[in-house]
Design a protein around this motif. Structure first.
Motif, PDB file in Angstrom:
ATOM      1  N   PRO A   1       0.820  -1.212   0.000  1.00 44.31           N
ATOM      2  CA  PRO A   1       0.000   0.000   0.000  1.00 44.31           C
ATOM      3  C   PRO A   1       0.858   1.267   0.000  1.00 44.31           C
ATOM      4  CG  PRO A   1      -0.756  -1.543   1.675  1.00 44.31           C
ATOM      5  CD  PRO A   1       0.536  -2.068   1.152  1.00 44.31           C
ATOM      6  N   TRP A   2       0.378   2.310  -0.695  1.00 40.37           N
ATOM      7  CA  TRP A   2       1.112   3.564  -0.798  1.00 40.37           C
ATOM      8  C   TRP A   2       1.401   4.140   0.589  1.00 40.37           C
ATOM      9  CZ3 TRP A   2       4.485   6.552  -2.492  1.00 40.37           C
ATOM     10  CH2 TRP A   2       4.509   7.912  -2.215  1.00 40.37           C
ATOM     11  N   GLU A   3       0.466   4.072   1.492  1.00 42.70           N
ATOM     12  CA  GLU A   3       0.679   4.629   2.832  1.00 42.70           C
ATOM     13  C   GLU A   3       1.865   3.961   3.523  1.00 42.70           C
ATOM     14  OE1 GLU A   3      -0.611   7.349   4.180  1.00 42.70           O
ATOM     15  OE2 GLU A   3      -1.718   7.595   2.294  1.00 42.70           O
ATOM     16  N   THR A   4       2.043   2.661   3.328  1.00 44.59           N
ATOM     17  CA  THR A   4       3.171   1.935   3.918  1.00 44.59           C
ATOM     18  C   THR A   4       4.487   2.408   3.306  1.00 44.59           C
ATOM     19  OG1 THR A   4       1.761   0.008   4.274  1.00 44.59           O
ATOM     20  CG2 THR A   4       4.146  -0.354   4.330  1.00 44.59           C
ATOM     21  N   VAL A   5       4.495   2.558   1.989  1.00 46.12           N
ATOM     22  CA  VAL A   5       5.709   3.023   1.290  1.00 46.12           C
ATOM     23  C   VAL A   5       6.047   4.442   1.735  1.00 46.12           C
ATOM     24  CG1 VAL A   5       6.689   3.598  -0.966  1.00 46.12           C
ATOM     25  CG2 VAL A   5       5.321   1.532  -0.700  1.00 46.12           C
ATOM     26  N   LYS A   6       5.031   5.299   1.792  1.00 47.72           N
ATOM     27  CA  LYS A   6       5.238   6.693   2.188  1.00 47.72           C
ATOM     28  C   LYS A   6       5.811   6.773   3.605  1.00 47.72           C
ATOM     29  CE  LYS A   6       1.621   9.377   2.645  1.00 47.72           C
ATOM     30  NZ  LYS A   6       0.475  10.270   2.340  1.00 47.72           N
ATOM     31  N   GLN A   7       5.265   5.974   4.507  1.00 49.65           N
ATOM     32  CA  GLN A   7       5.757   5.954   5.889  1.00 49.65           C
ATOM     33  C   GLN A   7       7.225   5.506   5.937  1.00 49.65           C
ATOM     34  OE1 GLN A   7       3.679   3.207   8.416  1.00 49.65           O
ATOM     35  NE2 GLN A   7       4.455   4.128  10.295  1.00 49.65           N
ATOM     36  N   GLN A   8       7.568   4.487   5.158  1.00 54.78           N
ATOM     37  CA  GLN A   8       8.953   3.995   5.140  1.00 54.78           C
ATOM     38  C   GLN A   8       9.901   5.052   4.572  1.00 54.78           C
ATOM     39  OE1 GLN A   8      10.104   0.983   6.484  1.00 54.78           O
ATOM     40  NE2 GLN A   8      12.033   2.057   6.195  1.00 54.78           N
ATOM     41  N   LEU A   9       9.467   5.742   3.507  1.00 55.03           N
ATOM     42  CA  LEU A   9      10.295   6.799   2.930  1.00 55.03           C
ATOM     43  C   LEU A   9      10.522   7.935   3.922  1.00 55.03           C
ATOM     44  CD1 LEU A   9       8.805   6.952  -0.685  1.00 55.03           C
ATOM     45  CD2 LEU A   9      11.072   6.131  -0.034  1.00 55.03           C
ATOM     46  N   LYS A  10       9.512   8.274   4.692  1.00 57.68           N
ATOM     47  CA  LYS A  10       9.648   9.296   5.716  1.00 57.68           C
ATOM     48  C   LYS A  10      10.631   8.849   6.799  1.00 57.68           C
ATOM     49  CE  LYS A  10       5.236  11.640   5.154  1.00 57.68           C
ATOM     50  NZ  LYS A  10       3.942  11.989   5.768  1.00 57.68           N
ATOM     51  N   GLN A  11      10.531   7.603   7.208  1.00 58.44           N
ATOM     52  CA  GLN A  11      11.434   7.064   8.241  1.00 58.44           C
ATOM     53  C   GLN A  11      12.875   7.055   7.741  1.00 58.44           C
ATOM     54  OE1 GLN A  11       9.953   3.180   9.254  1.00 58.44           O
ATOM     55  NE2 GLN A  11       8.268   4.003  10.507  1.00 58.44           N
ATOM     56  N   ASP A  12      13.061   6.818   6.443  1.00 58.29           N
ATOM     57  CA  ASP A  12      14.398   6.783   5.852  1.00 58.29           C
ATOM     58  C   ASP A  12      14.926   8.179   5.521  1.00 58.29           C
ATOM     59  OD1 ASP A  12      14.239   4.051   6.041  1.00 58.29           O
ATOM     60  OD2 ASP A  12      13.814   3.722   3.913  1.00 58.29           O
ATOM     61  N   GLY A  13      14.090   9.199   5.764  1.00 60.45           N
ATOM     62  CA  GLY A  13      14.515  10.576   5.484  1.00 60.45           C
ATOM     63  C   GLY A  13      14.500  10.940   4.022  1.00 60.45           C
ATOM     64  N   LEU A  14      13.800  10.159   3.229  1.00 61.48           N
ATOM     65  CA  LEU A  14      13.748  10.424   1.789  1.00 61.48           C
ATOM     66  C   LEU A  14      12.510  11.183   1.356  1.00 61.48           C
ATOM     67  CD1 LEU A  14      14.983   6.909   0.644  1.00 61.48           C
ATOM     68  CD2 LEU A  14      16.303   9.034   0.733  1.00 61.48           C
ATOM     69  N   LEU A  15      11.613  11.450   2.324  1.00 63.91           N
ATOM     70  CA  LEU A  15      10.381  12.158   2.032  1.00 63.91           C
ATOM     71  C   LEU A  15      10.011  12.985   3.246  1.00 63.91           C
ATOM     72  CD1 LEU A  15       8.097  12.355  -0.124  1.00 63.91           C
ATOM     73  CD2 LEU A  15       6.920  10.563   1.134  1.00 63.91           C
ATOM     74  N   ASP A  16       9.598  14.214   3.008  1.00 66.48           N
ATOM     75  CA  ASP A  16       9.175  15.098   4.114  1.00 66.48           C
ATOM     76  C   ASP A  16       7.768  14.828   4.510  1.00 66.48           C
ATOM     77  OD1 ASP A  16      11.642  16.443   4.246  1.00 66.48           O
ATOM     78  OD2 ASP A  16      11.039  17.773   2.606  1.00 66.48           O
TER      79      ASP A  16
END
Length: 73
Positions: free
Chosen positions: A58-73
């Motif tokens: 799911p997009w929400e899972t990917v978005k959360q992971q990207l935020k945790q990795d510092g790749l997305l604000d």
């Protein structure tokens, strides 16, 4: 694209692609442009076929992971 059709087996599995050259002409694609267009379409179709059974995330899972990795604000 209307110019691309599929041949299927008795089970409905796609086995081949048929290109309607008359329809391709009507679309305005000619020569090298038509070749490049068909190449892109075929690559997309092959990718879809090869990945149709892959698990999705799911997009929400990917978005959360990207935020945790510092790749997305």
């Amino acid at each position: 694209m209307e110019a691309i059709n599929y041949l299927t087996d008795a089970k409905g599995q796609k086995k081949a692609i048929v290109i309607d050259l008359d329809e391709l002409k009507r679309s305005g694609q000619t020569g090298h442009d038509a070749f490049l267009y068909l190449q892109e379409e075929l690559e997309d179709l092959i990718d879809l076929e090869l990945t149709k059974n892959e698990e999705t995330v799911p997009w929400e899972t990917v978005k959360q992971q990207l935020k945790q990795d510092g790749l997305l604000d």
